[in-house]
Design an enzyme around this catalytic site. Structure first.
Site, PDB file in Angstrom:
ATOM      1  N   GLY A  78     -16.157 -25.426  22.221  1.00 37.51           N
ATOM      2  CA  GLY A  78     -15.939 -24.967  23.533  1.00 37.51           C
ATOM      3  C   GLY A  78     -17.150 -25.550  24.554  1.00 37.51           C
ATOM      4  O   GLY A  78     -17.927 -26.258  24.061  1.00 37.51           O
TER       5      GLY A  78
ATOM      6  N   GLY B  11     -20.108 -25.745  25.807  1.00 39.59           N
ATOM      7  CA  GLY B  11     -21.586 -25.073  25.468  1.00 39.59           C
ATOM      8  C   GLY B  11     -22.432 -25.346  26.550  1.00 39.59           C
ATOM      9  O   GLY B  11     -23.582 -24.781  26.598  1.00 39.59           O
TER      10      GLY B  11
ATOM     11  N   GLY C 246     -27.674 -25.246  26.492  1.00 37.85           N
ATOM     12  CA  GLY C 246     -26.986 -25.441  27.625  1.00 37.85           C
ATOM     13  C   GLY C 246     -27.221 -26.400  28.591  1.00 37.85           C
ATOM     14  O   GLY C 246     -26.743 -26.421  29.651  1.00 37.85           O
TER      15      GLY C 246
ATOM     16  N   ASP D 233     -12.220 -33.368  20.016  1.00 38.69           N
ATOM     17  CA  ASP D 233     -12.752 -32.620  21.250  1.00 38.69           C
ATOM     18  C   ASP D 233     -13.032 -33.433  22.537  1.00 38.69           C
ATOM     19  O   ASP D 233     -13.363 -32.876  23.706  1.00 38.69           O
ATOM     20  CB  ASP D 233     -14.060 -31.425  20.755  1.00 38.69           C
ATOM     21  CG  ASP D 233     -15.091 -32.435  20.161  1.00 38.69           C
ATOM     22  OD1 ASP D 233     -14.424 -32.951  19.231  1.00 38.69           O
ATOM     23  OD2 ASP D 233     -16.199 -32.180  20.734  1.00 38.69           O
ATOM     24  N   ASN D 234     -13.081 -34.678  22.088  1.00 41.06           N
ATOM     25  CA  ASN D 234     -13.502 -35.719  23.161  1.00 41.06           C
ATOM     26  C   ASN D 234     -12.350 -36.536  23.421  1.00 41.06           C
ATOM     27  O   ASN D 234     -12.535 -37.732  24.310  1.00 41.06           O
ATOM     28  CB  ASN D 234     -14.668 -36.604  22.760  1.00 41.06           C
ATOM     29  CG  ASN D 234     -15.956 -35.654  22.621  1.00 41.06           C
ATOM     30  OD1 ASN D 234     -16.183 -34.720  23.069  1.00 41.06           O
ATOM     31  ND2 ASN D 234     -16.897 -36.242  21.793  1.00 41.06           N
TER      32      ASN D 234
END
Ligand code: AMP
Ligand code: MG
Length: 499
Positions: A90, A92, A126, A252-253
């Site tokens: 997700g 982040g 973050g 995820d990329n």
């Protein structure tokens, strides 16, 4: 007095069911300062550019103020990291502010990266360090100029804070713009949780948004799979044609919209070598230059697995459809690769009978480049000057090969092949100069930008390199050093995610 900056938000993702994201606002920073605002992109997005030359804009891009109409969210996704499924990733450290419709009528996400913790941050802070923000800004904008589908950079700010990395570099936030931040890993996230409703909603969402032309096809989900496969085949072929190594092609990329996303330890090749790896975390060379098509194909298999239940109620029929689509990737990729590479060496009229011979000719050039430590970018750039075939014109390119006779041997075959076509050398040269860049964001140049930024908050090298990269194919007087490969002491051997 200029108006306060506003975005004409028209949000759609935030209206999907809440399992797709978390509502989370950016965390304010101490002392934000603007590094760069992208006027050209802002104008293309239909923003009032003048209004963004205002301290209030810095506050927005730093996450200190929310623009009117923003619905800040962090998206849920998972990913196969170097082949291993991580079910929880997700956004982040990224927060989407909202969406706007650009002047081209297309929908774009506006997202801050480095804007503070989210429910998906796990152990992360973050935040983003300045170096990777400058790298992403430079590389993504360079890719866009070179006609490679990519996320764009709308703004970059420093935060006035430091982040804990190797050392304590300054913190920064980049604002990215994409045709969509849905990833292969977004689909996988819901598929592995058995939430078929979500998989279908997500598929319907991306069809409506990114692939409207397929919505009335006999099987829109199969058409979606085929479209994503096709866009990735094209995208990866473009990377290969520029010597670009993404470095972290995890699921995820990989973007469903077919854009280059998540610029991490990415880099352009200087001396050509097919096995080249820059990323410090890619120990096995999984995402090495030459492995990128296979890595992309592997990721697309994970996408196919996630959406296979949407294809047909009959399981066997569904699997057969998906298999057919997946098997088409190598053919599609080869076709895009050959078309692009043929153009790079000045060919335009490839017929079916030429194809194998042309591929062999290009492969032969690449093999000779690898054997002779030839610079990837400059070989293709100077090839156009070698067209006329006199020794004078060959000087530049021959110099790039440790054994110049290796180029000479190849050039005999190349010139014979060019003779089959009707174009004049001048026409050919003009076309080649439009697609073979002279200036790319070479690692040592990017490294110098990062050092000046992180060590001295000096952005002059960043501005100067950005300016040169605006016209990558045009010779610019006084900018010779930007075209040069690194000298031995400047060579960058490794790049880092910096996360
Ligand atoms: P990336 O390597 O940037 O593609 O990130 C991989 C995953 O790690 C994503 O889920 C990111 O959101 C997350 N991540 C990376 N860096 C950070 C950070 N500094 N804080 C929180 N999450 C992060
Ligand atoms: Mg990522």
């Amino acid at each position: 007095m200029t108006e306060r900056p506003t975005f004409p938000f028209d949000n759609s993702f935030a209206k999907l069911p809440d399992y797709f994201y978390s509502n989370v606002a950016p965390t304010a920073v101490t002392k934000p300062a603007m590094i760069q605002f992208n006027d050209t992109l802002a104008a293309d997005l239909g923003l009032d550019v003048a209004a963004f030359h205002n301290p209030a804009a810095t506050d927005i891009f730093a996450g200190n103020a929310l623009p009117e109409g923003a619905e800040p969210i962090a998206m849920a996704y998972c990913g196969h990291q170097f082949g291993n499924l991580n079910p929880e990733l997700g956004d982040g450290r990224a927060i989407m502010l909202g969406e706007v419709i650009g002047n081209d009528g297309l929908r774009y996400d506006i997202q801050l990266k480095g804007s503070g913790r989210t429910p998906y941050s796990r152990n992360g802070d973050g935040r983003a360090a300045l170096g990777p923000v400058l790298r992403e800004y430079l590389l993504s904008e360079a890719m866009a100029t070179l006609n490679v589908p990519t996320t764009r950079a709308l703004a970059a700010v420093t935060t006035g804070e430091q982040v804990r990395r190797q050392g304590m570099p300054p913190g920064a936030i980049i604002t990215r713009v994409a045709r969509g931040f849905v990833r292969v890993g977004t689909f996988v996230y819901f598929a592995i949780r058995g939430n078929q409703t979500a998989v279908k909603e997500l598929a319907d969402y991306v069809i409506a948004r990114n692939y409207p032309e397929i919505k009335d096809s006999a099987n829109p989900y199969l058409a979606l799979l085929e479209s994503v496969i096709d866009r990735q085949a094209l995208l990866i072929a473009k990377w290969m044609q520029l010597g670009f190594i993404h470095g972290v092609m995890n699921t995820d990329n990989m973007s469903i919209s077919g854009e280059t996303i998540d610029y991490g330890p990415c880099a352009f090749i200087d001396e050509y070598h097919p096995g080249k790896v820059f990323s410090s975390i890619d120990h096995q060379g999984r995402y090495a230059y030459q492995n990128q098509p296979a890595a992309g194909h592997w990721d697309l298999c994970r996408f196919a697995e996630a959406i296979v239940p949407l294809m047909d109620e009959d399981k066997d029929a569904a699997v057969a459809m998906v298999q057919g689509a997946i098997n088409s990737f190598p053919t599609r990729y080869d076709a895009y690769w050959l078309t692009g590479m043929s153009q790079k060496i000045g060919l335009t009229q490839t017929t079916d009978t030429d194809k194998d011979a042309d591929k062999a000719l290009i492969d032969d050039l690449l093999a000779r480049m690898a054997d002779n430590q030839a610079d990837f970018t400059l070989t293709f750039y100077h090839l156009s000057d070698a067209l006329a075939g006199s020794d004078d014109n060959d000087v530049m390119i021959r110099d790039l090969f440790t054994d110049a006779s290796s180029f000479d041997e190849w050039a005999v075959k190349w010139r014979r092949r060019l003779g089959d076509e009707s174009a004049t050398d001048a026409e050919r040269q003009q076309r080649m100069h439009q697609i073979n860049p002279l200036y790319i964001p070479r690692n040592h140049l990017v490294e110098a930008v990062i050092r000046a930024g992180e060590d001295h908050l000096d952005f002059e090298p960043f501005y100067e390199l950005m300016e040169v990269l605006r016209k990558p194919c045009t010779v610019q007087a006084g900018k010779e050093k930007y075209a040069m490969p690194p000298i031995k002491t400047e060579v960058v051997h490794q790049t880092f995610c910096g996360t």
